[in-house]
Design an enzyme around this catalytic site. Structure first.
Site, mmCIF file in Angstrom:
data_model
loop_
_atom_site.group_PDB
_atom_site.id
_atom_site.type_symbol
_atom_site.label_atom_id
_atom_site.label_comp_id
_atom_site.label_asym_id
_atom_site.label_seq_id
_atom_site.Cartn_x
_atom_site.Cartn_y
_atom_site.Cartn_z
ATOM 1 N N GLY A 1 -6.747 42.957 9.717
ATOM 2 C CA GLY A 1 -7.565 41.978 8.988
ATOM 3 C C GLY A 1 -7.576 42.300 7.509
ATOM 4 O O GLY A 1 -6.710 43.034 7.023
ATOM 5 N N ASN A 2 -8.508 41.754 6.798
ATOM 6 C CA ASN A 2 -8.635 42.071 5.367
ATOM 7 C C ASN A 2 -10.098 41.942 4.944
ATOM 8 O O ASN A 2 -10.953 41.610 5.753
ATOM 9 C CB ASN A 2 -7.716 41.180 4.534
ATOM 10 C CG ASN A 2 -8.025 39.710 4.741
ATOM 11 O OD1 ASN A 2 -9.089 39.244 4.401
ATOM 12 N ND2 ASN A 2 -7.070 38.985 5.333
ATOM 13 N N HIS A 3 -10.361 42.203 3.643
ATOM 14 C CA HIS A 3 -11.744 42.292 3.168
ATOM 15 C C HIS A 3 -12.388 40.946 2.824
ATOM 16 O O HIS A 3 -13.482 40.928 2.269
ATOM 17 C CB HIS A 3 -11.808 43.180 1.924
ATOM 18 C CG HIS A 3 -11.456 44.609 2.199
ATOM 19 N ND1 HIS A 3 -12.176 45.374 3.081
ATOM 20 C CD2 HIS A 3 -10.473 45.400 1.722
ATOM 21 C CE1 HIS A 3 -11.647 46.578 3.128
ATOM 22 N NE2 HIS A 3 -10.612 46.621 2.312
#
Ligand code: C5P
Length: 396
Positions: free
Chosen positions: A208-210
């Site tokens: 995923g990412n932020h």
């Protein structure tokens, strides 16, 4: 200008409450219908009689009239209003609004109101700067409420600094602009992708990412305030709008599927999702146990949602984002072309205050007609307003 508009003014206990008398007069002069709710402590600063006389309506502060037993229906008040303005907003009421506390009529009305809500805080400078106050104001913004920041100047304490409520003339101006803008995109359908995507490695892990969905949510709010109908396809984000249609997905493939289904109806499409470029080729059915010192996952490319829908574009106006760390302008312009965007919004991770998890952003617009526009560092809410203003000007 405000003829027939229904304004619900909610007044809290702050010395700036005395200014609401002038404010109500200004609203009435513009032709607005005004109803006033007061907290009990607001009555220490200005009397209900003054505001009832000026607004030509009874002032509400209790759930029911103690003499007649008549119930003051907070749901009805919230539905009646075209706009609710909390001015002055005290630190106490702000804290309650930010945390869902509901121990008076003003708060119950706030929680049930369907209309846009604007707040104008007023308090002493140290109270205003306190991290909890700032956090609460951010929370209200994340709920889609508009915050008119306190102004700098002389304060009742004798100190000088940020804490004064914006002047009544300024509040009136903001309301007038809001109503003028609220008709600009009436009838237009906006589709927004937002948040990250999570690509499963096994049943418990993912790539995923932020991304938090803050920018996408601010964009949804700004389009709604301009009168548009918003549908959001959101990955597993912390923030989603509390209005319109929100379709939750996890992966890029699911996001494309949902966006594709909603696409033909849309007039404006904003691709603000931080989509994972790759996904594990074959996610494990069971939790992967640690054994070897190194571990490899085979990744395959995800569909590019913006590019896929870019190929189908007919009447739609496409807006994309580019988050870059280097060679920003060249990369953004290349994406604008490749993905068939009408506008690309560049934010560079090299700019302080820009990017993921921030409340602010610093962006540059590049459009398909070779125009470039640079903006200052601003709140994501204001960046969203700039995007909507651009669309209003350029949508055919
Ligand atoms: O290529 P890059 O990921 O930098 O492009 C960013 C833009 O493309 C954003 O508007 C993003 O929402 C969109 N995008 C997409 N699907 C992907 C990757 C990016 O819609 N798989």
């Amino acid at each position: 200008m405000l003829a027939g508009k229904k304004i619900l003014l909610a007044v809290c206990g702050s010395i700036a409450a005395y200014k609401t008398a002038f404010f109500v007069r200004l609203l009435k002069k513009e032709g607005a219908e005004v109803k006033v709710i007061m907290t009990n402590s607001a009555k220490d600063f200005i009397t209900p009689l003054t505001l009832a006389t000026l607004s030509k309506n009874p002032v509400y502060s209790e759930y029911f009239d103690k003499k007649s037993g008549e119930w003051h229906n907070h749901v009805e008040l919230g539905i009646w209003a075209d706009l609710m303005m909390v001015a002055p907003l005290s630190a106490n009421t702000l804290g309650k609004m930010a945390n869902g506390i509901c121990d008076n009529l003003l708060l119950a009305t706030y929680l049930s109101a369907k209309c846009p809500i604007i707040v104008a805080p007023a308090m002493d400078l140290d109270m205003y700067q306190h991290p909890s106050t700032q956090e609460n104001l951010r929370k209200l913004q994340s709920y889609g409420n508009e915050v008119i920041e306190a102004r700098d100047g002389e304060l009742a304490s004798g100190l000088s600094g940020q804490g004064r409520m914006a002047e009544p003339e300024e509040l009136l101006d903001i309301i007038k602009k809001k109503f003028a803008k609220s008709l600009k995109l009436k009838g237009k359908k906006v589709l927004i992708t937002s948040g990250p995507t999570f690509e499963a490695i096994d049943p418990v892990r993912f790539i995923g990412n932020h991304s938090t969905g803050k920018m996408g949510t601010a964009i949804a709010d700004a389009f709604k305030n301009a009168g548009a109908e918003v549908t959001m396809i959101s990955g597993p984000a912390t923030y989603t709008p509390n209005h319109g249609k929100v379709i939750r997905v996890n992966t890029a493939v699911e996001m494309l599927e949902q966006a594709d289904t909603a696409y033909s109806n849309a007039d404006i499409v904003v691709f603000s999702a931080a989509v994972s470029d790759y996904r594990p080729e074959s996610p494990a059915k069971e939790k992967i146990k640690k054994s070897e010192d190194t571990f490899q996952i085979n990744l395959v490319k995800n569909p590019d949602i913006a590019a896929e829908l870019g190929k189908k574009k007919k009447k739609q106006f496409h807006i994309g984002f580019a988050l870059e760390t280097h060679n920003e302008e060249v990369n953004a312009k290349e994406k604008l072309k490749k993905k068939n965007f009408d506008l690309i919004v560049l934010n560079s991770l090299n700019d302080k205050g820009a990017g993921f998890q921030q409340d602010t952003n610093k962006v540059t617009f590049y459009d398909a007609n070779n125009n470039k526009q640079d903006f200052e560092l601003k709140s994501k809410t204001d960046v969203a307003e700039d995007i909507v203003d651009y669309v209003i000007k350029n949508l055919k």
